[in-house]
Design a protein around this motif. Structure first.
Motif, PDB file in Angstrom:
ATOM      1  N   ILE A 189       9.952 -31.820   7.957  1.00 44.62           N
ATOM      2  CA  ILE A 189      10.296 -30.478   7.462  1.00 44.62           C
ATOM      3  C   ILE A 189       9.798 -30.296   6.027  1.00 44.62           C
ATOM      4  CG2 ILE A 189      12.248 -28.983   6.800  1.00 44.62           C
ATOM      5  CD1 ILE A 189      13.661 -30.141   9.368  1.00 44.62           C
ATOM      6  N   LYS A 190      10.004 -31.309   5.202  1.00 46.76           N
ATOM      7  CA  LYS A 190       9.522 -31.231   3.811  1.00 46.76           C
ATOM      8  C   LYS A 190       8.006 -31.113   3.756  1.00 46.76           C
ATOM      9  CE  LYS A 190      12.880 -33.548   0.920  1.00 46.76           C
ATOM     10  NZ  LYS A 190      13.249 -34.949   0.706  1.00 46.76           N
ATOM     11  N   LEU A 191       7.347 -31.901   4.599  1.00 51.40           N
ATOM     12  CA  LEU A 191       5.882 -31.852   4.643  1.00 51.40           C
ATOM     13  C   LEU A 191       5.426 -30.434   5.025  1.00 51.40           C
ATOM     14  CD1 LEU A 191       3.319 -33.675   4.490  1.00 51.40           C
ATOM     15  CD2 LEU A 191       3.513 -33.947   6.958  1.00 51.40           C
ATOM     16  N   GLN A 192       6.099 -29.864   6.008  1.00 52.31           N
ATOM     17  CA  GLN A 192       5.737 -28.516   6.444  1.00 52.31           C
ATOM     18  C   GLN A 192       5.949 -27.511   5.305  1.00 52.31           C
ATOM     19  OE1 GLN A 192       8.138 -28.871  10.162  1.00 52.31           O
ATOM     20  NE2 GLN A 192       6.365 -28.016  11.159  1.00 52.31           N
ATOM     21  N   GLU A 193       6.992 -27.722   4.542  1.00 52.69           N
ATOM     22  CA  GLU A 193       7.273 -26.796   3.425  1.00 52.69           C
ATOM     23  C   GLU A 193       6.139 -26.814   2.406  1.00 52.69           C
ATOM     24  OE1 GLU A 193      11.066 -28.002   1.946  1.00 52.69           O
ATOM     25  OE2 GLU A 193      12.145 -27.021   3.587  1.00 52.69           O
ATOM     26  N   ILE A 194       5.718 -28.024   1.998  1.00 51.05           N
ATOM     27  CA  ILE A 194       4.670 -28.048   0.952  1.00 51.05           C
ATOM     28  C   ILE A 194       3.327 -27.560   1.498  1.00 51.05           C
ATOM     29  CG2 ILE A 194       5.761 -29.792  -0.552  1.00 51.05           C
ATOM     30  CD1 ILE A 194       3.610 -31.748   0.457  1.00 51.05           C
ATOM     31  N   ILE A 195       3.118 -27.745   2.770  1.00 50.04           N
ATOM     32  CA  ILE A 195       1.870 -27.254   3.365  1.00 50.04           C
ATOM     33  C   ILE A 195       1.854 -25.726   3.371  1.00 50.04           C
ATOM     34  CG2 ILE A 195       0.674 -27.065   5.583  1.00 50.04           C
ATOM     35  CD1 ILE A 195       1.242 -30.096   5.895  1.00 50.04           C
ATOM     36  N   LYS A 199      -0.645 -23.290   1.336  1.00 52.81           N
ATOM     37  CA  LYS A 199      -1.566 -22.628   2.272  1.00 52.81           C
ATOM     38  C   LYS A 199      -2.720 -23.544   2.719  1.00 52.81           C
ATOM     39  CE  LYS A 199      -0.687 -17.850   0.923  1.00 52.81           C
ATOM     40  NZ  LYS A 199       0.730 -18.130   0.712  1.00 52.81           N
ATOM     41  N   ILE A 200      -2.370 -24.730   3.154  1.00 62.93           N
ATOM     42  CA  ILE A 200      -3.375 -25.609   3.739  1.00 62.93           C
ATOM     43  C   ILE A 200      -3.047 -25.840   5.216  1.00 62.93           C
ATOM     44  CG2 ILE A 200      -4.324 -26.820   1.726  1.00 62.93           C
ATOM     45  CD1 ILE A 200      -2.154 -28.760   1.812  1.00 62.93           C
ATOM     46  N   ILE A 201      -3.936 -26.556   5.879  1.00 64.88           N
ATOM     47  CA  ILE A 201      -3.757 -26.715   7.328  1.00 64.88           C
ATOM     48  C   ILE A 201      -3.112 -28.060   7.646  1.00 64.88           C
ATOM     49  CG2 ILE A 201      -5.077 -27.012   9.488  1.00 64.88           C
ATOM     50  CD1 ILE A 201      -7.035 -24.980   7.954  1.00 64.88           C
ATOM     51  N   LEU A 202      -2.236 -28.043   8.619  1.00 55.63           N
ATOM     52  CA  LEU A 202      -1.626 -29.286   9.082  1.00 55.63           C
ATOM     53  C   LEU A 202      -2.206 -29.620  10.452  1.00 55.63           C
ATOM     54  CD1 LEU A 202       0.448 -31.584   8.948  1.00 55.63           C
ATOM     55  CD2 LEU A 202       2.160 -30.004   9.846  1.00 55.63           C
ATOM     56  N   LEU A 203      -2.936 -30.731  10.517  1.00 54.18           N
ATOM     57  CA  LEU A 203      -3.458 -31.205  11.798  1.00 54.18           C
ATOM     58  C   LEU A 203      -2.491 -32.270  12.281  1.00 54.18           C
ATOM     59  CD1 LEU A 203      -5.863 -31.127  13.767  1.00 54.18           C
ATOM     60  CD2 LEU A 203      -6.968 -32.857  12.387  1.00 54.18           C
ATOM     61  N   SER A 204      -1.782 -31.971  13.370  1.00 57.37           N
ATOM     62  CA  SER A 204      -0.730 -32.881  13.793  1.00 57.37           C
ATOM     63  C   SER A 204      -1.077 -33.529  15.133  1.00 57.37           C
ATOM     64  CB  SER A 204       0.596 -32.126  13.897  1.00 57.37           C
ATOM     65  OG  SER A 204       1.636 -33.046  14.120  1.00 57.37           O
ATOM     66  N   ASP A 205      -1.303 -34.833  15.090  1.00 56.04           N
ATOM     67  CA  ASP A 205      -1.679 -35.604  16.284  1.00 56.04           C
ATOM     68  C   ASP A 205      -0.407 -36.238  16.849  1.00 56.04           C
ATOM     69  OD1 ASP A 205      -2.530 -37.600  18.028  1.00 56.04           O
ATOM     70  OD2 ASP A 205      -4.084 -38.389  16.701  1.00 56.04           O
ATOM     71  N   GLU A 206       0.053 -35.685  17.984  1.00 53.51           N
ATOM     72  CA  GLU A 206       1.336 -36.142  18.544  1.00 53.51           C
ATOM     73  C   GLU A 206       1.120 -36.832  19.895  1.00 53.51           C
ATOM     74  OE1 GLU A 206       4.325 -33.026  18.090  1.00 53.51           O
ATOM     75  OE2 GLU A 206       3.606 -32.590  16.052  1.00 53.51           O
ATOM     76  N   ILE A 207       0.012 -37.575  19.983  1.00 52.20           N
ATOM     77  CA  ILE A 207      -0.401 -38.147  21.275  1.00 52.20           C
ATOM     78  C   ILE A 207       0.582 -39.198  21.827  1.00 52.20           C
ATOM     79  CG2 ILE A 207      -1.921 -39.950  20.325  1.00 52.20           C
ATOM     80  CD1 ILE A 207      -3.901 -38.992  22.634  1.00 52.20           C
TER      81      ILE A 207
END
Ligand SMILES: Cc1ncc(COP(=O)(O)O)c(C=O)c1O
Length: 401
Positions: A189-195, A199-207
Motif C-alpha cells: 500500500i505504501k509503495l502504491q502511494e508513493i508511485i 506519477k510513475i508506473i508500477l509493473l507488478s509481476d504476480e506470477i
C-alpha cells in the motif's frame, strides 16, 4: 567477427545453466548423482484436462493465427477471474502473451526511452535488469531488508529517495523470486502511494500468486485506482505447471492494452492458438493446483527443518513461491568465499546445485543461496545433508590445521 547491435552490450542469459554444466562434468568424473536445487519450475506434468484440451483443439484444426491480444474467450475468462478476486476488470483490459517474459518485455518496450531509470527491488528476477539495459534504460536498485525473524521487507524510504525526474517505473515481484517472500500488505500500500504521488508506473509481476503457504497476499489490482498507474503481469507457467507452453497475460487500462496489440502484431503476432484454447480448461483444474500447492507446502516444511540443522545458515521460512533463500554470510566470511565460489564448491564436493545470490543481480543477494523445493522430499533431505557434511568437513579440517 559478427557485427552485433551495440544495444546487446554484455547482455547475459540465464546464468544457472553454467552450474548445470559443472554438475554434468562432476557426475561424469565422480560418478555421483547430483541433486538440483536450481530448478525454477514445478516438477509436475501439466494437468491432464489441459493436455486433453490442447489435443482436442489441434484435432479440431484450431491452428491458425488468433487476434494479437488473444482469443476473446480466454481474455474474457481471465477478466472474470481477476474481477472475482480483485474488482471489476474488463476483457478489453487483458492481453494474452507468449509467456510472462514476453509480457514483461513488451511492457518495458512501451515505456523505456534511453536514459530512463527503472527501480528494481534487489535481489530480483534476473531478466528485468537485462531487458531494461537492452532498451537503453538504467536499472537502479532498492535492496530488501532481511532479518531472520521477520524475513524480507521493502525499503520504502530507499525507494522514495531513488525516485527522480528520470524514474519511469518501479518493478514489483510479489510473491518474490528469489527470496520466497510474500510482502506485507502495508508495504504494498505504501509503495502504491508513493508511485501515485510521483506519477510513475508500477509493473507488478504476480506470477507466483497461487504459491502462498501463509498469510494473505495483496495484489496491486486491489487498489480501485490501479488503472492510473499499474501494468499487471501473470501467466500459466507456474500455477498450472505450463512452463513449456509459453502463455502469460497482462492486465492494464485499455489504452495500454491497445498499444500492446500493436507491438504484438509486429513482434510475435499472437500467443500459440491451441495453447490459448487449452488454457481455457486450466480454470477447471483448481483441484489439481490445490494438490500441487499442498505438496509444495510439505516440501517447504521439510526444507526448512533440514536447513535449520546447518547452524551457520540463517533462514526465514518462505511464505510463498517454491524457493528458500538462506543467508550464508557466516560461511562466506569463514572461508573467504563469495556465493559463486560457494555454489561451485557445493557442486564439486557435495554434488548439489544451488543458485548463488549474486546472480539476482546486484547486492541484495550477495549473502544468500537460492534453493528450490520443486523437487522430491527424499532429494531435499539428501541434498541438504550433503551440504551439511561438506560444511562440517571443512570446519573439522580447519580446527585440526
Ligand atoms: C518472477 C518471474 N517472472 C516471470 C517469469 C517467467 O515466466 P514465463 O514462463 O511465463 O515466461 C519467471 C520464471 O521463472 C519468474 O520467476
Amino acid at each position: 567477427m559478427q557485427n552485433f547491435a551495440t544495444s546487446l552490450g554484455n547482455l547475459s542469459g540465464e546464468s544457472t545453466l553454467l552450474y548445470q554444466e559443472i554438475a554434468r562434468k562432476i557426475e561424469k568424473e565422480k560418478g555421483i548423482k547430483t541433486i538440483n536445487f536450481g530448478i525454477g519450475q514445478p516438477d509436475v506434468v501439466t494437468f491432464s484436462k489441459i493436455r486433453e484440451a490442447a489435443k482436442q483443439a489441434l484435432d479440431q484444426g484450431f491452428t491458425a493465427y488468433t487476434p494479437a491480444l488473444g482469443i476473446d474467450d480466454l481474455r474474457q475468462k481471465i477478466a472474470v477471474e481477476l474481477s472475482e478476486k480483485y474488482g471489476n476488470i474488463k476483457k478489453e483490459e487483458i492481453a494474452i502473451t507468449p509467456g510472462a517474459k514476453t509480457a514483461l518485455f513488451v511492457s518495458f518496450l512501451l515505456y523505456i526511452n534511453p536514459g530512463d531509470e527503472v527501480i528494481l527491488i534487489d535481489p530480483a528476477f534476473y531478466s528485468y535488469s537485462e531487458v531494461i539495459k537492452l532498451l537503453g534504460g538504467k536499472p537502479v536498485y532498492a535492496e530488501l531488508r532481511f532479518s531472520e525473524s521477520e524475513g524480507f521487507s521493502i525499503d520504502i524510504e530507499k525507494i522514495s529517495k531513488l525516485i527522480n525526474k528520470k524514474t519511469k517505473m518501479i518493478v514489483l515481484n510479489n510473491p518474490h523470486n528469489p527470496t520466497g517472500m510474500v510482502f506485507r500488505s502495508k508495504e504494498i500500500i505504501k509503495l502504491q502511494e508513493i508511485i501515485k504521488e510521483n506519477k510513475i508506473i508500477l509493473l507488478s509481476d504476480e506470477i507466483y500468486d497461487h504459491f502462498i503457504y501463509e498469510g494473505e497476499m495483496r495484489s496491486v489490482l486491489q487498489d480501485p485506482d490501479w488503472r492510473d498507474y499499474v501494468i499487471y503481469i501473470n501467466g500459466f507457467s507456474k500455477t498450472f505447471s505450463m512452463t513449456g507452453w509459453r502463455l502469460g497475460y497482462i492486465a492494464a487500462k485499455k489504452e495500454i492494452i491497445d498499444k500492446i496489440g500493436i507491438l504484438a502484431s509486429n513482434i510475435y503476432t499472437c500467443a500459440t492458438s491451441f495453447v490459448q484454447k487449452a488454457a481455457l480448461e486450466a480454470f477447471n483444474t483448481y483441484d489439481d493446483v490445490k494438490n500441487m500447492i499442498e505438496l509444495f507446502r510439505r516440501r517447504r516444511d521439510i526444507m526448512y527443518s533440514e536447513l535449520k540443522k546447518i547452524k551457520e545458515f540463517k533462514i526465514y521460512k518462505s511464505p510463498g513461491t517454491f524457493y528458500m533463500f538462506p543467508e550464508v554470510s557466516n560461511i562466506l566470511k569463514k572461508w573467504n568465499f563469495d556465493t559463486k565460489s560457494l555454489a561451485i564448491k557445493l557442486i564439486e564436493e557435495a554434488g548439489v546445485i544451488t543458485v548463488p545470490g549474486e546472480v539476482f543481480p546486484l547486492n541484495g543477494g550477495k549473502q544468500f543461496l537460492r534453493m528450490s523445493f520443486a523437487i522430491g522430499e527424499d532429494k531435499i533431505k539428501e541434498g541438504i545433508n550433503r551440504i551439511k557434511n561438506v560444511i562440517e568437513e571443512v570446519d573439522e579440517k580447519s580446527t585440526h590445521d
